[in-house]
Every structure is written in C-alpha cells, then in structure tokens.
Design a protein around this motif. Structure first.
Motif, mmCIF file in Angstrom:
data_model
loop_
_atom_site.group_PDB
_atom_site.id
_atom_site.type_symbol
_atom_site.label_atom_id
_atom_site.label_comp_id
_atom_site.label_asym_id
_atom_site.label_seq_id
_atom_site.Cartn_x
_atom_site.Cartn_y
_atom_site.Cartn_z
ATOM 1 N N ILE A 233 40.615 31.313 48.144
ATOM 2 C CA ILE A 233 40.358 30.921 46.705
ATOM 3 C C ILE A 233 39.166 32.298 46.151
ATOM 4 O O ILE A 233 39.733 32.464 45.029
ATOM 5 C CB ILE A 233 39.623 29.771 46.439
ATOM 6 C CG1 ILE A 233 39.505 29.561 45.147
ATOM 7 C CG2 ILE A 233 38.360 29.640 47.035
ATOM 8 C CD1 ILE A 233 40.769 29.280 44.521
ATOM 9 N N GLY A 234 38.529 32.817 46.915
ATOM 10 C CA GLY A 234 37.870 33.922 46.486
ATOM 11 C C GLY A 234 38.661 34.987 45.893
ATOM 12 O O GLY A 234 38.275 35.629 44.983
ATOM 13 N N SER A 235 39.832 35.206 46.435
ATOM 14 C CA SER A 235 40.692 36.270 46.062
ATOM 15 C C SER A 235 41.202 36.089 44.640
ATOM 16 O O SER A 235 41.503 36.924 43.844
ATOM 17 C CB SER A 235 41.611 36.583 47.080
ATOM 18 O OG SER A 235 41.121 37.098 48.239
ATOM 19 N N LYS A 236 41.617 34.890 44.541
ATOM 20 C CA LYS A 236 42.064 34.486 43.085
ATOM 21 C C LYS A 236 40.966 34.548 41.955
ATOM 22 O O LYS A 236 41.128 34.879 40.855
ATOM 23 C CB LYS A 236 42.457 32.932 43.206
ATOM 24 C CG LYS A 236 43.629 32.880 43.943
ATOM 25 C CD LYS A 236 44.400 31.170 43.627
ATOM 26 C CE LYS A 236 45.670 31.277 44.241
ATOM 27 N NZ LYS A 236 45.537 31.183 45.942
ATOM 28 N N MET A 237 39.797 34.612 42.425
ATOM 29 C CA MET A 237 38.515 34.777 41.444
ATOM 30 C C MET A 237 38.592 36.175 41.127
ATOM 31 O O MET A 237 38.223 36.716 40.068
ATOM 32 C CB MET A 237 37.289 34.252 41.987
ATOM 33 C CG MET A 237 36.974 32.750 42.166
ATOM 34 S SD MET A 237 35.516 32.145 43.240
ATOM 35 C CE MET A 237 34.211 32.913 42.263
ATOM 36 N N ASP A 238 38.530 36.988 42.469
ATOM 37 C CA ASP A 238 38.804 38.519 42.383
ATOM 38 C C ASP A 238 39.892 39.183 41.306
ATOM 39 O O ASP A 238 39.621 39.903 40.429
ATOM 40 C CB ASP A 238 39.111 39.162 43.554
ATOM 41 C CG ASP A 238 37.794 38.855 44.673
ATOM 42 O OD1 ASP A 238 36.789 38.589 44.343
ATOM 43 O OD2 ASP A 238 38.118 38.840 45.692
ATOM 44 N N ILE A 239 41.093 38.359 41.295
ATOM 45 C CA ILE A 239 42.240 38.688 40.669
ATOM 46 C C ILE A 239 41.919 38.262 39.085
ATOM 47 O O ILE A 239 42.396 39.038 38.201
ATOM 48 C CB ILE A 239 43.434 37.984 41.131
ATOM 49 C CG1 ILE A 239 43.747 38.648 42.445
ATOM 50 C CG2 ILE A 239 44.644 38.338 40.110
ATOM 51 C CD1 ILE A 239 44.855 38.028 43.067
ATOM 52 N N SER A 240 41.204 36.971 39.108
ATOM 53 C CA SER A 240 40.972 36.828 37.530
ATOM 54 C C SER A 240 40.053 37.627 36.703
ATOM 55 O O SER A 240 40.283 38.023 35.611
ATOM 56 C CB SER A 240 40.093 35.607 37.663
ATOM 57 O OG SER A 240 40.990 34.273 38.172
ATOM 58 N N MET A 241 39.272 38.542 37.577
ATOM 59 C CA MET A 241 38.158 39.450 37.012
ATOM 60 C C MET A 241 39.129 40.548 36.464
ATOM 61 O O MET A 241 38.823 41.512 35.676
ATOM 62 C CB MET A 241 37.121 39.588 38.111
ATOM 63 C CG MET A 241 36.171 38.702 38.186
ATOM 64 S SD MET A 241 34.587 39.050 38.931
ATOM 65 C CE MET A 241 35.176 38.621 40.641
ATOM 66 N N MET A 242 39.975 40.909 37.377
ATOM 67 C CA MET A 242 40.874 42.097 37.025
ATOM 68 C C MET A 242 41.686 41.529 36.026
ATOM 69 O O MET A 242 42.193 42.433 35.125
ATOM 70 C CB MET A 242 41.805 42.465 38.367
ATOM 71 C CG MET A 242 42.698 43.666 38.178
ATOM 72 S SD MET A 242 44.062 44.010 39.223
ATOM 73 C CE MET A 242 44.682 45.695 38.524
ATOM 74 N N LEU A 243 42.189 40.504 35.958
ATOM 75 C CA LEU A 243 42.913 40.087 34.582
ATOM 76 C C LEU A 243 42.297 40.201 33.434
ATOM 77 O O LEU A 243 42.815 40.814 32.412
ATOM 78 C CB LEU A 243 43.319 38.681 34.843
ATOM 79 C CG LEU A 243 44.488 38.121 36.045
ATOM 80 C CD1 LEU A 243 44.544 36.506 35.998
ATOM 81 C CD2 LEU A 243 45.868 38.661 35.588
#
Length: 234
Positions: free
Chosen positions: A152-162
């Motif tokens: 799930i942490g990687s989805k948080m990372d991608i959210s910051m990139m978004l």
C-alpha cells in the motif's frame, strides 16, 4: 525561496482543480516528458520509485475510449455484469459516515446542478458518467500502474507523484482531471496498454488545455479550513 517563488508555487497548487471539459489542442510530447521528469522527484519509501506511466494519445487513445465506453454502456444496460469489472483495490469505503458522505453528496449534486441534471434523471447522469471514459475530450491520457508485488505504501508514493504531475502541468498552462473511475475497467485498459500481468492500474489522469467556455469548468470544490482538520500540540 523568495516571496515571488512562494507565490508561484502556491498559485500552481491552489489554482489546480479537476477540469471536465478540454480543448482538442495537441500537447507537445516534450512538455509531457518535462512534466514527468519534474514529477518523478516525488518521494518514495527507500527510493523504490514504484510508478510506471503510459502516455496514451492518437489512435491508441481512440481505441481505449471506444472499448471502455462500450463496456460502460453495456454495464449500465446489464448491471449483472458488474462482477466482471471489479477494482483491484477499494478506493472508497464499503460503509460511508459523516462528514465524508455529506461532502461526497454535496460534490455530486453541485456538479449535476451546474449541468442542469436533476435528481432522478438517470439518462443524463449516465451520459455525464460516460464523459469520464471519453477523457472529457482531453487529447492525452496518463495511466499509472504499479507492480502487484508492491504494498500500500507504493500507492502512497504514486499518489505523491500524481500530485506533482498535476501541479507541474498547471504551471505550464495545462489542466488535469485525476480519475479513479477507470480502475473498474482495468482488464480492458491493461490489455490495450500491453501491460504485463504483474502490473496493476492505480489511477488515470486526463491531460490537456481546459475549455474556457464550458460551464463545467467553473465548478470549484470547497476546502475545509485548517482548524477543521488540524490538531496543534505544543
């Protein structure tokens, strides 16, 4: 960072909103590359940089819209097909509570009201929902995926990139609309993208120049004051 730099950064963030009507003006591919280069400075846990981005335009974009719109129309006609189009992760809760459900309802009826769609007008609602899968006419779609093995942490990372993508786009005079709606149709999307089986769709961003004359783009959602969501401890 001086005062002018602060103002420009703040303006790029606060002027960003979800645009739901775009012009068909093409975007220079180098601009898209520049946006993604800047956005990739987003933080990620232990710098794993889990994001992968597919930039879709032209004929591939047309194929994506045609196939997903056809699936959405069929789903509206045959609700029993919903089992075929399940998200790979839950974006929204199974049970809603206040104040979140209240904000959600206010958002939906605020948008529909602006467009002259009244409660119970199912055909008009369906047509507006379909606009999601037409990318609101944006000439570019960005599909963000992650390897299924990641947490799930990687989805948080991608959210910051978004967020970086959307702010960097705004700074260049472009607008965006982040869309989780596409996730229901991830089998179709990933097939068209030619993504490997170990990838999962996380989010889609419609990217383009906003249509300044369309009323839908006057819809700006409110934000809660800082005091409502912050606890200051000393």
């Amino acid at each position: 960072m001086n005062t002018e730099q602060v103002r420009l950064v703040d303006e790029a963030i606060t002027s960003r909103h979800s645009v739901r009507a775009f012009l068909d003006t093409p975007i220079d591919p180098q601009i898209i590359k520049d946006i993604l280069t800047v956005a990739s400075r987003a933080p990620s846990g232990t710098n794993v940089q889990p994001w992968k981005v597919y930039v879709v335009t032209g004929q591939k974009r047309a194929e994506m819209i045609d196939r997903v719109c056809a699936a959405q129309i069929e789903l509206l006609q045959k609700p029993e097909l919903a089992a075929q189009y399940q998200e790979t992760f839950a974006y929204y809760p199974e049970t809603w509570i206040s104040p979140f459900i209240d904000r959600r309802r206010a958002n939906g009826w605020g948008l529909y009201g602006l467009l002259g769609i009244q409660k119970g007008e199912k055909e008009k609602m369906a047509a507006q929902q379909l606009r999601n899968f037409q990318l609101f006419d944006a000439p570019v779609a960005l599909y963000f995926t992650v390897n299924k093995i990641m947490g799930i942490g990687s989805k948080m990372d991608i959210s910051m990139m978004l967020q970086n993508v959307m702010v960097a786009a705004k700074a260049r005079g472009l607008d965006t609309c982040p869309q989780a709606a596409w996730n229901h149709f991830h089998p179709i999307v990933l097939d068209i993208l030619g993504a490997p089986e170990d990838e999962e769709l996380v989010c889609t961003i419609a990217l383009g120049y906003a249509d300044p004359d369309h009323i839908v783009n006057t819809f700006i959602t409110p934000r809660e004051p800082v005091e409502n969501f912050t606890v200051f401890l000393d």
